[in-house]
Design an enzyme around this catalytic site. Structure first.
Site, PDB file in Angstrom:
ATOM      1  N   SER A 310       0.794  -1.221   0.000  1.00 57.09           N
ATOM      2  CA  SER A 310       0.000   0.000   0.000  1.00 57.09           C
ATOM      3  C   SER A 310       0.829   1.275   0.000  1.00 57.09           C
ATOM      4  O   SER A 310       1.450   1.603  -1.002  1.00 57.09           O
ATOM      5  CB  SER A 310      -1.014  -0.032   1.146  1.00 57.09           C
ATOM      6  OG  SER A 310      -0.406  -0.084   2.385  1.00 57.09           O
ATOM      7  N   LYS A 335      -1.194  -3.872  -3.290  1.00 49.45           N
ATOM      8  CA  LYS A 335      -2.407  -3.364  -2.647  1.00 49.45           C
ATOM      9  C   LYS A 335      -2.611  -1.931  -3.114  1.00 49.45           C
ATOM     10  O   LYS A 335      -2.042  -1.005  -2.573  1.00 49.45           O
ATOM     11  CB  LYS A 335      -2.264  -3.405  -1.133  1.00 49.45           C
ATOM     12  CG  LYS A 335      -2.404  -4.778  -0.536  1.00 49.45           C
ATOM     13  CD  LYS A 335      -2.057  -4.778   0.926  1.00 49.45           C
ATOM     14  CE  LYS A 335      -2.913  -3.777   1.671  1.00 49.45           C
ATOM     15  NZ  LYS A 335      -2.516  -3.678   3.082  1.00 49.45           N
TER      16      LYS A 335
END
Length: 395
Positions: A310, A335
Site C-alpha cells: 500500500s 495493494k
C-alpha cells in the site's frame, strides 16, 4: 487467542487479519463525512487494499440501521452485507475496534513487540524485536523462527494472519492478556508465554553502514516499518542529517503501509515537488504531490519484498517512476485499491472500496505489485549495498 484449545473460524481470522491490515495500511488523514476523528484534513480518506469487488455503501448503511432499529447488532448486519458483496477487504469495525484503529494511527498498538516476515525458505521468522518489549524480555531475537501461536502452527499462514494472532485481534485481546509462542533457534525449540502490552511503534530506525574501519563514508540505512504519524518527518530528517554525498538505503521490506500524508512526506525527502501518485474516488481523479526542497542529488536504493504494501508501494512507485531511486528485492504485494470509511448506525464504521491509485507513470498497483529494477531472492541487502556503492553512495 489466549486459549490454545480455542480455534477461531475462517471468518473470524480473516476479520482479525483485516483489522491488522487496517491498523497498518490506512492511507488517509481526513474524513469525507466530517464525522470521523482523523485529525488534519487534506484529501478525502483513502486506504489501499487489494479487492476484486465493492460493497454498496447505501445497502450496508441500510442493513446496519434496520438491525439497530430491531434491537440487533448493526455491526453484524453490516458485516453480512459486506460479506455478500464480494468486497474481500471491505470491513466493518465496532467502536472498540475503531478505537484501536485510531490508536494505531498514532503509532501505538497492543502486542508483544516483534515484527515477522517470510524467510527465504518459506518459514515465518522474527525480523525485529522492539527494545524493552515482552518479546525482548523473553529473549526472543531477530532470526528466530515462529513455529506456533497459542498452539496453532503458523508456518503456512500469511504473515498478516500471524501478526493478527500475536495481537489477538480476532478475540479483542487487551494489554495484560497472554499469548504462547513456539520459537525455534537453531535446533532448539521452546515455548514462551508472553503478556501483551501497549507499545509504541518504532516506525523508523536509522543507522550508518559500511563505514567502520573502511576509511570510507559508508551509507545511511533508513528502515521504515510502517508509515504511522511522524514517520515521514523522521525519514526527511534522517536524509537532511546524513553527511553530504553519502547514499541512502531505504528499507521498505515488510512495510504494510500507513498514512498517505506520511508516505508523501517520505517521498518528498528525495524529490523537489512533482507527482507522487494519482487515485480516483467514485471516478473523480485526485493527485498527491511531493513538497518542494527534497534532496535530489543523493544516491538512493530502495529495498522491497512481498511484504511491501500500500503506502510503501506508493513511495516505491514514485521514486522508481521519477528516476530517483534504484529498487532492489522481490515484487511487492500489490495493494492499490482505494477505500473510504463511513460511520454507521450503532457506532460501527464500514470501509468500502471506491477506486484505485496509480504511480506517476500511470501504472496500476492493485493485484500486480511493483517489480524492482534488480530482482533478487536472497542476500538482498548485500546486493542493494553493492548497487548503492556503484552509484557513488556507499563504501
Amino acid at each position: 487467542m489466549s486459549d490454545p484449545g480455542c480455534r477461531v473460524g475462517p471468518r473470524g481470522l480473516r476479520r482479525g487479519a483485516a483489522l491488522t491490515l487496517v491498523f497498518a495500511s490506512v492511507l488517509a488523514a481526513g474524513a469525507a463525512t466530517g464525522a470521523l476523528p482523523y485529525g488534519e484534513k487534506q484529501e478525502p480518506p483513502v486506504h489501499t487494499r487489494s479487492v476484486a469487488a465493492t460493497a454498496d455503501r447505501d445497502a450496508v448503511a441500510e442493513a446496519a440501521a434496520e438491525a439497530v432499529a430491531d434491537g440487533k447488532s448493526g455491526t453484524e448486519a453490516a458485516e453480512e452485507a459486506v460479506s455478500r458483496s464480494g468486497d474481500r477487504w471491505g470491513a466493518v469495525y465496532d467502536e472498540r475496534e475503531y478505537q484501536e484503529f485510531e490508536q494505531a494511527l498514532d503509532g501505538t498498538y497492543t502486542g508483544v513487540g516483534l515484527a515477522a516476515r517470510r524467510s527465504a525458505d518459506g518459514q515465518v521468522s522474527v525480523s525485529r524485536v522492539q527494545p524493552g518489549s515482552p518479546a525482548e524480555r523473553a529473549d526472543i531475537r531477530s532470526g528466530d523462527l515462529l513455529r506456533t501461536v497459542d498452539g496453532r502452527r503458523v508456518d503456512r499462514l500469511p504473515v498478516s494472519d500471524v501478526v493478527a494472532l500475536l495481537r489477538g485481534d480476532a478475540t479483542g485481546a487487551k494489554a495484560g492478556s497472554t499469548v504462547s509462542l513456539g520459537v525455534r533457534r537453531g535446533t532448539v525449540t521452546r515455548t514462551e508465554t508472553l503478556r501483551r502490552a501497549r507499545l509504541a511503534v518504532e516506525a523508523v530506525t536509522v543507522r550508518r553502514i559500511g563505514a567502520e574501519g573502511s576509511g570510507a563514508s559508508g551509507a545511511v540505512l533508513i528502515e521504515v516499518g510502517s508509515f504511522t504519524k511522524g514517520s515521514g518527518t523522521a525519514v526527511r530528517d534522517a536524509v537532511r542529517e546524513a553527511p553530504a554525498g553519502v547514499g541512502v538505503l531505504l528499507d521498505l521490506r515488510g512495510n504494510p503501509g500507513g498514512l498517505v500524508t506520511e508516505a508523501v512526506t517520505a517521498a518528498s525527502a528525495f524529490l523537489d515537488g512533482g507527482l507522487v501518485a494519482t487515485y480516483d474516488v467514485h471516478g473523480e481523479q485526485h493527485a498527491l504531490y511531493a513538497r518542494a526542497g527534497g534532496d535530489t542529488e543523493r544516491p538512493v536504493v530502495v529495498l522491497v519484498d512481498g511484504g511491501t504494501m500500500s503506502a510503501a508501494e506508493l513511495v516505491t512507485g514514485a521514486l522508481q517512476d521519477r528516476g530517483r531511486a534504484v529498487t532492489v528485492g522481490s515484487r511487492t504485494f500489490g495493494k492499490g485499491s482505494v477505500q473510504m470509511p463511513s460511520k454507521l448506525a450503532g457506532g460501527s464504521v464500514a470501509e468500502l472500496t471506491v477506486g484505485h491509485y496509480r504511480t506517476p507513470a500511470g501504472r496500476g498497483v492493485d493485484g500486480k505489485g511493483i517489480t524492482p529494477d534488480l530482482a533478487v531472492s536472497s542476500r538482498a541487502q548485500e546486493r542493494a549495498e553493492t548497487v548503492l556503492s556503484g552509484l557513488g553512495g556507499g563504501s
